[in-house]
Design an enzyme around this catalytic site. Structure first.
Site, mmCIF file in Angstrom:
data_model
loop_
_atom_site.group_PDB
_atom_site.id
_atom_site.type_symbol
_atom_site.label_atom_id
_atom_site.label_comp_id
_atom_site.label_asym_id
_atom_site.label_seq_id
_atom_site.Cartn_x
_atom_site.Cartn_y
_atom_site.Cartn_z
ATOM 1 N N LYS A 123 -57.775 22.708 30.716
ATOM 2 C CA LYS A 123 -57.717 22.919 32.163
ATOM 3 C C LYS A 123 -56.525 23.784 32.578
ATOM 4 O O LYS A 123 -56.492 24.281 33.701
ATOM 5 C CB LYS A 123 -57.689 21.576 32.896
ATOM 6 C CG LYS A 123 -59.015 20.821 32.774
ATOM 7 C CD LYS A 123 -59.069 19.574 33.633
ATOM 8 C CE LYS A 123 -60.433 18.904 33.567
ATOM 9 N NZ LYS A 123 -60.665 18.206 32.273
HETATM 10 C C1 LIG Z 1 -62.084 17.918 31.769
HETATM 11 C C2 LIG Z 1 -62.219 17.653 30.308
HETATM 12 C C3 LIG Z 1 -63.467 17.740 29.620
HETATM 13 C C4 LIG Z 1 -64.761 18.024 30.345
HETATM 14 O O1 LIG Z 1 -64.839 19.350 30.785
HETATM 15 P P1 LIG Z 1 -65.964 19.744 31.863
HETATM 16 O O2 LIG Z 1 -65.659 21.155 32.225
HETATM 17 O O3 LIG Z 1 -65.748 18.802 33.020
HETATM 18 O O4 LIG Z 1 -67.288 19.570 31.229
HETATM 19 C C5 LIG Z 1 -63.491 17.546 28.254
HETATM 20 N N1 LIG Z 1 -62.369 17.239 27.562
HETATM 21 C C6 LIG Z 1 -61.166 17.124 28.178
HETATM 22 C C7 LIG Z 1 -59.981 16.772 27.370
HETATM 23 C C8 LIG Z 1 -61.038 17.339 29.568
HETATM 24 O O5 LIG Z 1 -59.850 17.204 30.154
#
Ligand SMILES: *Cc1c(COP(=O)(O)O)cnc(C)c1O
Length: 433
Positions: free
Chosen positions: A107
């Site tokens: 993210k």
């Molecule tokens: C947010 C997140 C996901 C999921 O990603 P999406 O884009 O919501 O499908 C998977 N793994 C981790 C560690 C995350 O923080």
């Protein structure tokens, strides 16, 4: 570029409007009206390009009409100040390590890009300070706060529930200072979210200060996630020239995998996709039955994927003209229980000496089970295992080394402002800011 709403009931928006608003007026998600392809020459020469060079070409295809070239380049280069290496785990399965950024999760890419793009729009419009309100149950707060840290013209208020986030998570957004303020709310995550919603609806407060959100469905957080799919392919070409990989994405809200699907539409030679779920298998069930039945999420050890109604499903439907057949032809699914996730982490550590986090473990396992004889797979390792230290240590029975970057957060001094869950108190505080 114009952006339309997946609900088709709202007027089209410019990039700036889409970024500032986040969600369309009809509650739909914004989609770019055209997805520009990249020329074959780009893919042929990609193995010799850097991550930043590749990402800039992709960013230009998305945002080149709306942001001057030198500004866009600066935003991309600043965002991607860390590597995303492709690491072999077996001879046919590679891990795309997305955890080398400031908060050790994928993210960071979207969070950093959005902060810089919003900063550009604020400067361009000569707006005075914009205030980002974000409620967090842990991980979103750290990615957003660190993404926006030091960006001029923006102040971030992170609201989090007192005593309900892990110490590592709390330290990642309470020790930053500068333009980041952490508000420790005496309540639950839902209370935090309710405070943010009330703030957006309060007229007096909105006259007093400009408020916006850094929601994960924002196009400025969503589209930049395509960058690293291209870079993964470039790195694979250096190791296995000519191979079209299967790409497996541990999925919750489906933003990450949808950005990869966009990449394929732009010409990226990916053979097919696998969406790996934990027990929250709404998308998996949709693939099997053609019916989409959201339901309340259940708690798992891969908790960032505990989503019962994936918000980006609307984008997947729209991208494939609502055709179940077309979606199934591009994406297959997998779903794993906590016991299977733990088993995968233990075995992969024992056999390959590669430490998976619980989310990446779903991705690895789906490839290990799902690759055909002649296929090569890449899974997205979405977070560093040390972010889930207690869970991981319990499973592998060995201590997990905390990377220096996380340790640095742990050494910082927590600074937060205590807040009740009453909107009147929250508003009074903001009115004095
Ligand atoms: C947010 C997140 C996901 C999921 O990603 P999406 O884009 O919501 O499908 C998977 N793994 C981790 C560690 C995350 O923080």
């Amino acid at each position: 570029m114009q952006y339309y709403s997946t609900q088709k009931q709202a007027p089209e928006a410019t990039l700036e409007e889409a970024v500032v608003k986040g969600l369309a007026a009809d509650k739909g998600l914004f989609m770019p009206r055209t997805i520009n392809s990249l020329p074959p020459s780009f893919f042929e020469g990609m193995a010799s390009l850097s991550f930043q060079e590749i990402a800039y070409r992709v960013a230009d295809a998305f945002f080149g009409e709306d942001v001057p070239a030198d500004t866009l380049k600066q935003i991309v280069y600043d965002t991607l100040s860390f590597d995303v290496p492709l690491v072999p785990v077996t001879d046919r399965i590679y891990s795309l390590e997305l955890f080398h950024g400031p908060t050790l999760a994928f993210k960071d890419v979207g969070g950093r890009f959005m902060a810089r793009l919003l900063g550009y729009f604020i400067r361009k419009e000569g707006k005075k300070q914009v205030n980002v309100l974000v409620a967090t149950s842990g991980d979103t707060g750290s990615a957003v706060a660190n993404g926006f840290l030091g960006v001029e013209g923006i102040h971030v208020y992170v609201l989090y529930p007192k005593g309900k986030v892990s110490e590592i998570q709390e330290k990642q957004f309470t020790t930053l200072g500068q333009n980041i303020t952490a508000l420790e709310v005496d309540g639950t995550f839902d209370d935090c979210q309710a405070l943010v919603k009330s703030a957006f609806m309060d007229e007096e407060l909105n006259r007093h200060m400009q408020l916006t959100s850094a929601n994960s469905i924002n196009v400025a957080r969503f589209l930049p996630q395509a960058f690293y799919y291209f870079y993964a392919y470039a790195q694979l070409q250096r190791q296995q020239p000519g191979v079209r990989p299967v790409v497996c994405v541990p999925s919750g809200n489906f933003g990450n995998i949808t950005a990869g699907l966009f990449g394929k539409v732009m010409g990226l030679p990916i053979r097919r996709f696998i969406a790996a779920n934990n027990r929250n298998d709404i998308f998996y069930q949709y693939l099997q039955t053609g019916e989409y039945n959201p339901r309340p999420s259940v708690a798992t050890i891969a908790n960032a994927m505990d989503v019962g109604n994936p918000s980006n499903f609307a984008r997947v439907l729209d991208l494939y003209g609502h055709s179940h057949e077309a979606i199934k032809a591009e994406v297959s699914g997998a779903t794993y229980t906590d016991a299977q996730i733990a088993e995968t982490m233990r075995n992969t550590w024992a056999q390959h000496h590669y430490l998976l986090d619980p989310h990446g473990a779903c991705g690895f396992r789906a490839l290990a089970e799902g690759l055909a004889q002649d296929e090569v797979g890449i899974f997205l390792e979405t977070a560093h295992p040390a972010k889930f230290k207690d869970t991981v240590e319990q499973i592998i029975g060995e201590p997990v080394v905390i990377p220096e970057k996380l340790q640095a957060f742990m050494r910082g001094t927590k600074q937060s402002i205590p807040m009740t869950k009453e909107f009147a108190d929250f508003k009074a505080y903001l009115m004095k800011e």
